[in-house]
Design an enzyme around this catalytic site. Structure first.
Site, PDB file in Angstrom:
ATOM      1  N   GLY A 122      35.635 -33.055   5.101  1.00 35.83           N
ATOM      2  CA  GLY A 122      36.934 -33.308   4.447  1.00 35.83           C
ATOM      3  C   GLY A 122      36.896 -33.209   2.933  1.00 35.83           C
ATOM      4  N   ASP A 173      40.039 -18.586   1.020  1.00 36.53           N
ATOM      5  CA  ASP A 173      38.878 -19.259   1.612  1.00 36.53           C
ATOM      6  C   ASP A 173      38.168 -18.350   2.609  1.00 36.53           C
ATOM      7  OD1 ASP A 173      39.911 -21.318   0.149  1.00 36.53           O
ATOM      8  OD2 ASP A 173      40.676 -22.438   1.865  1.00 36.53           O
TER       9      ASP A 173
HETATM   10  C1  GLA Z   1      43.363 -24.190   0.030  1.00 39.47           C
HETATM   11  C2  GLA Z   1      43.914 -22.975   0.759  1.00 39.47           C
HETATM   12  C3  GLA Z   1      43.695 -21.703  -0.070  1.00 39.47           C
HETATM   13  C4  GLA Z   1      44.201 -21.870  -1.498  1.00 39.47           C
HETATM   14  C5  GLA Z   1      43.686 -23.192  -2.111  1.00 39.47           C
HETATM   15  C6  GLA Z   1      44.289 -23.480  -3.454  1.00 39.47           C
HETATM   16  O1  GLA Z   1      41.979 -24.118  -0.071  1.00 39.47           O
HETATM   17  O2  GLA Z   1      43.299 -22.836   2.015  1.00 39.47           O
HETATM   18  O3  GLA Z   1      44.300 -20.607   0.565  1.00 39.47           O
HETATM   19  O4  GLA Z   1      45.590 -21.790  -1.555  1.00 39.47           O
HETATM   20  O5  GLA Z   1      43.935 -24.286  -1.262  1.00 39.47           O
HETATM   21  O6  GLA Z   1      43.858 -22.548  -4.401  1.00 39.47           O
END
Ligand code: GLA
Length: 385
Positions: A122, A173
């Site tokens: 988390g 990500d």
């Molecule tokens: C999370 C989301 C990403 C991005 C970030 C903020 O990690 O999964 O796609 O938007 O927040 O930059």
């Protein structure tokens, strides 16, 4: 981690025999926050910690999913429709990916899979993207060997997270986890998916990840709220001139927006996108101080304009910046808790951790955790043992 340690873990769960081992990293975003869904540039890297996947083929049409980090087992019958089920919890990520890969027409056979994660839970280091990309890579590697298309993996995993799991994330990500490269950050244009590797060399400084250990509360609803606010800003700007996405707008376009909140959100997106380009330029020039200053500006913008930081992230960043030898710091990831990063001169790293840890605990009552971080490779096959 050693292959034989991972193999032993698998054998304890599923019994003797050969095992194949895969690894998928977590990610850290260096700069370019809340930018992916606004069509701008982000600058993440893969970590050397992440999730291992140990796998053995079965003779039937069942995929069994277990995790060393959680109890229970999830059974996926490949002959039946695969559906999201709340009680399967983390298992919904691999389930969604299995379903998607079957739909794409690939061969998916029975498997026993054991996951083992050394990512803090988390903390916003993308354990969900890691398990999605890991599952996709395992299944595609079995079809195509090393010839898998990593950009396709990132796209399909984002789709699974959006449509099967129901989290409206951007592509950053999954992209970082699938395409990471050791000692390099990825400059990614989220509109075109054009990307470049940029050597990540902080010279005589290190990247320290600071985990606030404050769980990311309300992060999903607030995340969606921010996305909607950015959509609104884009809609308003578009009534005046044609732009493809919010990051393509200029600071002067902010004058079109009357609502102060919407204007602040848009200002973050537009200025953060400019900071990413500046950060990459100064990093390439080897100017670590200038790079670190941009991190500080990024945090300020996320705090004041985007309002996604909160007490814990702000406190840890403030305390970090008080330590001599800390050149810059900012929150990383979605915000509302989770992790921050700091650029810290090598000779003061130990003292930095001690100081920030003590002062953060005094102010928040929570014990933070620190990792001196390296940038590692994206998802990979580690071998058979
Ligand atoms: C999370 C989301 C990403 C991005 C970030 C903020 O990690 O999964 O796609 O938007 O927040 O930059």
């Amino acid at each position: 981690m050693e292959l034989n340690v991972l193999k032993d873990m698998f054998i304890q769960e599923y019994g003797e025999g050969e095992v194949e081992v895969y690894f998928s990293p977590g990610r850290v975003n260096l700069i370019g926050e809340h930018i992916d869904y606004n069509g701008g540039y982000v600058f993440p890297g893969a970590l050397t910690i992440g999730i291992y996947g140990m796998v053995r083929e079965r003779e039937d049409n069942i995929i069994r999913l277990r995790s060393k980090n959680a109890n229970g087992e999830i059974i996926v019958n490949l002959q039946e429709d695969i559906r999201y089920d709340e009680k399967d919890d983390w298992g919904n990520y691999p389930k969604g990916v299995i379903k998607k890969i079957k739909e794409l027409g690939y061969n998916v056979n029975g498997l026993d899979i054991l996951f083992y994660s050394n990512l803090p839970d988390g903390a916003g280091l993308s354990s969900s993207a890691a398990i999605e990309v890991l599952t996709a890579y395992i299944l595609l590697h079995k079809n195509k060997g090393d010839d898998v298309d990593r950009v396709e993996i990132a796209k399909m995993c984002q789709e699974v997270e959006n449509k099967f799991v129901g989290v409206n994330c951007g592509i950053m990500d999954q992209f970082a986890v699938a395409l990471g490269r050791e000692n390099n950050a990825i400059l990614l244009d989220c509109a075109s998916l054009y990307y470049e590797y940029v050597p990540f060399d902080l010279k005589d400084a290190s990247l320290v990840i600071m985990n606030t250990n404050k769980r990311r509360e309300l992060s999903e609803s607030k995340y969606n709220e921010r996305r909607a606010e950015c959509d609104k800003a884009l809609e308003i700007i578009r009534t005046h001139r044609e732009v493809e996405n919010l990051c393509q707008a200029d600071v002067k376009d902010l004058d079109y927006i009357e609502d102060e909140v919407i204007k602040k959100r848009a200002r973050h997106a537009i200025t953060e996108n400019i900071r990413v380009k500046d950060a990459v330029r100064v990093l390439r020039e080897g100017d670590i101080e200038a790079f670190s200053k941009l991190l500080i500006e990024s945090h300020k913008s996320l705090k004041d304009d985007y309002e996604v930081t909160g007490l814990h992230l702000d406190t840890i960043v403030e305390e970090a910046l008080k330590v001599k030898g800390c050149l810059g710091a900012r929150m990383t990831g979605a915000g509302f808790g989770g992790c921050a990063i700091a650029v810290v001169k090598n000779e003061v790293v130990d003292e930095f951790i001690k100081e920030v840890s003590k002062n953060y605990k005094e102010k928040t009552g929570i014990e933070a955790a620190f990792y001196v971080s390296k940038i590692g490779d994206g998802v990979k096959y580690m071998g058979r043992c």
